[in-house]
Scaffold this motif. Structure first.
Motif, mmCIF file in Angstrom:
data_model
loop_
_atom_site.group_PDB
_atom_site.id
_atom_site.type_symbol
_atom_site.label_atom_id
_atom_site.label_comp_id
_atom_site.label_asym_id
_atom_site.label_seq_id
_atom_site.Cartn_x
_atom_site.Cartn_y
_atom_site.Cartn_z
ATOM 1 N N HIS A 217 0.830 -1.210 0.000
ATOM 2 C CA HIS A 217 0.000 0.000 0.000
ATOM 3 C C HIS A 217 0.868 1.265 0.000
ATOM 4 N N SER A 218 1.946 1.252 0.744
ATOM 5 C CA SER A 218 2.849 2.399 0.731
ATOM 6 C C SER A 218 3.440 2.588 -0.660
ATOM 7 N N GLY A 219 3.751 1.482 -1.336
ATOM 8 C CA GLY A 219 4.273 1.554 -2.700
ATOM 9 C C GLY A 219 3.249 2.075 -3.690
ATOM 10 N N LEU A 220 1.996 1.654 -3.535
ATOM 11 C CA LEU A 220 0.939 2.144 -4.419
ATOM 12 C C LEU A 220 0.723 3.640 -4.241
ATOM 13 N N LEU A 221 0.773 4.116 -3.011
ATOM 14 C CA LEU A 221 0.646 5.554 -2.763
ATOM 15 C C LEU A 221 1.785 6.317 -3.427
ATOM 16 N N LYS A 222 2.994 5.784 -3.360
ATOM 17 C CA LYS A 222 4.134 6.442 -3.992
ATOM 18 C C LYS A 222 4.038 6.396 -5.516
ATOM 19 N N ALA A 223 3.519 5.299 -6.058
ATOM 20 C CA ALA A 223 3.359 5.202 -7.506
ATOM 21 C C ALA A 223 2.344 6.223 -8.005
ATOM 22 N N ALA A 224 1.270 6.408 -7.251
ATOM 23 C CA ALA A 224 0.275 7.409 -7.626
ATOM 24 C C ALA A 224 0.886 8.803 -7.620
ATOM 25 N N GLU A 225 1.704 9.068 -6.621
ATOM 26 C CA GLU A 225 2.344 10.389 -6.520
ATOM 27 C C GLU A 225 3.319 10.621 -7.666
ATOM 28 N N ALA A 226 4.127 9.597 -7.986
ATOM 29 C CA ALA A 226 5.168 9.764 -9.002
ATOM 30 C C ALA A 226 4.596 9.864 -10.411
ATOM 31 N N THR A 227 3.516 9.146 -10.672
ATOM 32 C CA THR A 227 2.950 9.103 -12.031
ATOM 33 C C THR A 227 1.802 10.080 -12.230
ATOM 34 N N ALA B 206 1.754 2.059 9.695
ATOM 35 C CA ALA B 206 2.324 3.164 8.921
ATOM 36 C C ALA B 206 1.530 3.391 7.645
ATOM 37 N N ALA B 207 1.145 2.307 6.960
ATOM 38 C CA ALA B 207 0.381 2.429 5.709
ATOM 39 C C ALA B 207 -0.996 3.030 5.956
ATOM 40 N N LEU B 208 -1.645 2.615 7.044
ATOM 41 C CA LEU B 208 -2.969 3.155 7.369
ATOM 42 C C LEU B 208 -2.903 4.661 7.613
ATOM 43 N N ILE B 209 -1.856 5.099 8.312
ATOM 44 C CA ILE B 209 -1.712 6.529 8.587
ATOM 45 C C ILE B 209 -1.410 7.294 7.301
ATOM 46 N N ARG B 210 -0.526 6.737 6.467
ATOM 47 C CA ARG B 210 -0.203 7.413 5.207
ATOM 48 C C ARG B 210 -1.437 7.568 4.329
ATOM 49 N N LEU C 34 -3.766 10.292 5.851
ATOM 50 C CA LEU C 34 -3.298 11.650 5.622
ATOM 51 C C LEU C 34 -3.394 12.042 4.146
ATOM 52 N N ALA C 35 -3.334 11.040 3.252
ATOM 53 C CA ALA C 35 -3.493 11.306 1.817
ATOM 54 C C ALA C 35 -4.962 11.295 1.398
ATOM 55 N N LYS C 36 -5.845 11.045 2.380
ATOM 56 C CA LYS C 36 -7.288 10.973 2.115
ATOM 57 C C LYS C 36 -7.630 9.906 1.079
ATOM 58 N N VAL C 37 -6.981 8.767 1.231
ATOM 59 C CA VAL C 37 -7.255 7.597 0.388
ATOM 60 C C VAL C 37 -7.987 6.568 1.237
ATOM 61 N N GLY C 38 -9.232 6.243 0.868
ATOM 62 C CA GLY C 38 -10.010 5.267 1.620
ATOM 63 C C GLY C 38 -10.653 5.881 2.845
ATOM 64 N N PRO C 39 -11.352 5.046 3.628
ATOM 65 C CA PRO C 39 -12.072 5.534 4.812
ATOM 66 C C PRO C 39 -11.127 5.834 5.967
ATOM 67 N N ASP C 40 -11.640 6.520 6.955
ATOM 68 C CA ASP C 40 -10.870 6.818 8.165
ATOM 69 C C ASP C 40 -10.866 5.575 9.048
ATOM 70 N N LEU C 41 -9.698 4.937 9.175
ATOM 71 C CA LEU C 41 -9.588 3.700 9.960
ATOM 72 C C LEU C 41 -8.905 3.979 11.300
ATOM 73 N N LYS C 42 -9.382 4.994 11.972
ATOM 74 C CA LYS C 42 -8.790 5.390 13.244
ATOM 75 C C LYS C 42 -8.763 4.251 14.250
ATOM 76 N N ALA C 43 -9.824 3.443 14.279
ATOM 77 C CA ALA C 43 -9.881 2.343 15.249
ATOM 78 C C ALA C 43 -8.735 1.361 15.022
ATOM 79 N N THR D 190 -4.147 3.961 -6.442
ATOM 80 C CA THR D 190 -4.653 3.848 -5.073
ATOM 81 C C THR D 190 -5.979 3.099 -4.987
ATOM 82 N N ALA D 191 -6.502 2.635 -6.124
ATOM 83 C CA ALA D 191 -7.819 1.979 -6.106
ATOM 84 C C ALA D 191 -7.822 0.728 -5.245
ATOM 85 N N MET D 192 -6.745 -0.056 -5.287
ATOM 86 C CA MET D 192 -6.690 -1.276 -4.489
ATOM 87 C C MET D 192 -6.630 -0.941 -3.005
ATOM 88 N N THR D 193 -5.889 0.111 -2.665
ATOM 89 C CA THR D 193 -5.827 0.541 -1.268
ATOM 90 C C THR D 193 -7.210 0.951 -0.787
#
Length: 469
Positions: free
Chosen positions: A115-125, A180-184, A187-196, A131-134
């Motif tokens: 998931h961290s890699g997918l977030l970075k791929a979205a940013e770079a490209t 770490a992935a859940l927090i990233r 903060l990127a507003k990808v997916g629901p808020d999984l605070k729990a 981020t759809a899978m995340t």
């Protein structure tokens, strides 16, 4: 049908990424950046030795994303009948996550790196479809957490509960990487808020993990008190992201303390490498420089520096430690651009997941200005040259060492199997490709192809090749 067409289109896009110029024979490549076909001074290479092409790297990242997406279902089924369970109001003792085709657990630590890699791929490209899978996975977690919590309360399945890692975490492996992935993602507003889920996994890392007296994360295996270099990644990025999320500097303090505590016991300054582990009762035991453990270490430090306030007193210490580690790792790169399973043993096999981590961290360090592009840019590029040959047209990542424990003999490490189903290789390869795109498009320097090799030069730098014949 959709997957088949996608694989076919990706295979067509890869073209030069995998063949890269006219191949003399299988596994032999010419450099297409050399436009003189009669140049007798140009060699042939076992990997595509050339400046990475953004479209080709992107195509390979898309292939990996498609493979991950197609092989990670998000459904609940009956363990007994294999049929879907859609009633999320009545707990069923047989209810489990539908298994992945490739044994890719959707809550394991390796998937956190994906998931961290997918977030970075979205940013770079700039392609947010990465981020759809995340979004799908995390949406599934939000939907099913109450169901599996009710299942546990009624049936007490413990580790047989598919959600056990976030109902009853028991280790850093259960909690740190995905935290770490859940927090990233949050903060990127990808997916629901999984605070729990964030609260549960961060609580384990911060408050419940076994530690040494000085606060360094430790385990009670394989000896009574052991340190694992792997745990730098399983703890430090989560602490760093909690610092970023909450603004509480105590988490940054804890992260820095763990970098220094781990490094003081496991880093060999003479070699510039981390041993896989350290035992409190045998501090002078033989050291084994397993590549992926070193990958976890440098990735953890890189992730920390990304969010650690530059005025934090630990910032220069972590940066110095990362630089020392990168130097030791870079000096052991093989002639294929990849790194060996045992970094100091050239007769051990070339391993993908560690090579991907090293390629990412070195490229990222160059892009961030932590290390010199003139020294390390071509090393990262060469890493991608080797790594690109491990990505199939279907998006599988080959040559990754399977899960490996902290062992005490070289035979074990040498003969760990490799598998395209070892999830450890996928996230780091996504990260490496994303960072390579940033590297070759970085406006701060230019990539010069001179005398049949590559030089990453600051913009405006003056070189003189007039003496060359």
């Amino acid at each position: 049908m959709k997957t088949t067409l996608l694989a076919a289109s990706v295979a067509a896009l890869l073209g030069c990424a995998l063949a890269c110029g006219p191949a003399l024979a299988e596994g032999q490549y010419r450099n297409p950046d050399n436009t003189n076909p009669k140049d007798k001074g140009e060699g042939t290479y076992p990997v595509p030795y050339k400046k990475p092409v953004v479209a080709e790297v992107t195509a390979q990242l898309k292939a990996i994303r498609a493979h991950m997406d197609a092989t990670t279902p998000t459904r609940i089924i009956s363990k007994r009948t294999k049929q879907p369970i859609t009633d999320l109001k009545t707990p069923n003792a047989d209810a489990i996550f539908e298994p992945s085709d490739g044994d890719y657990g959707i809550q394991v630590y390796e998937m956190g790196v994906v998931h961290s890699g997918l977030l970075k791929a979205a940013e770079a490209t700039g392609d947010q479809s990465f981020t759809a899978m995340t979004q799908r996975h995390f949406g599934f977690f939000a939907q099913t957490l109450p169901y599996f919590r009710a299942q546990e309360q009624k049936f007490h399945l413990e580790r047989a509960n598919s959600f056990s890692r976030f109902l009853d975490p028991r280790s850093l492996d259960d909690s740190g990487s995905m935290c770490a992935a859940l927090i990233r993602a949050r903060l990127a507003k990808v997916g629901p808020d999984l605070k729990a889920m964030i609260d549960t996994c961060s609580d384990w890392v911060i408050n419940k993990q076994f530690r040494l007296g000085d606060g360094t994360m430790a385990r009670k295996r394989p000896q009574e008190v052991s340190l694992w270099a792997d745990d730098m990644y399983m703890s430090i990025p989560a602490l760093a992201e909690m610092g970023r999320l909450t603004g509480n500097r105590k988490h940054f303090d804890d992260a820095v303390n763990n970098v220094m505590g781990m490094s003081s016991r496991m880093f060999n300054a003479e070699l510039g490498l981390y041993t896989h582990g350290w035992h409190a009762n045998l501090p002078d035991a033989p050291r084994f420089y397993w590549a992926r453990a070193n990958g976890w270490a440098v990735l953890a430090m890189s992730d920390l520096l990304d969010v650690l306030p530059k005025d934090h007193p630990g910032y220069p210490k972590v940066l110095a430690q990362l630089r020392a580690s990168i130097k030791g790792i870079a000096e052991r790169q093989s002639g294929s651009g990849l790194w060996h399973q045992m970094l100091d043993r050239n007769d051990s096999y070339l391993e993908t997941s560690a090579s991907a981590m090293f390629t990412y961290v070195i490229a990222h360090a160059v892009n961030q200005g932590w290390v010199s592009p003139t020294t390390y840019g071509s090393i990262a590029q060469a890493g991608w040259a080797g790594l690109s040959t491990r990505i199939t047209a279907k998006g599988q990542v080959e040559g990754t060492c399977v899960g490996t424990t902290l062992a005490g003999d070289m035979v074990y490490y040498y003969h760990r199997p490799t598998s395209a189903e070892a999830l450890h290789g996928y996230g780091p390869t996504l990260m490496a490709g994303a960072e390579i795109i940033k590297l070759v498009t970085n406006p701060a320097f230019e990539v010069q192809h001179k005398v049949r090799t590559y030089h990453y030069m600051p913009k405006g730098g003056q070189t003189d090749y007039r003496e060359h014949h």
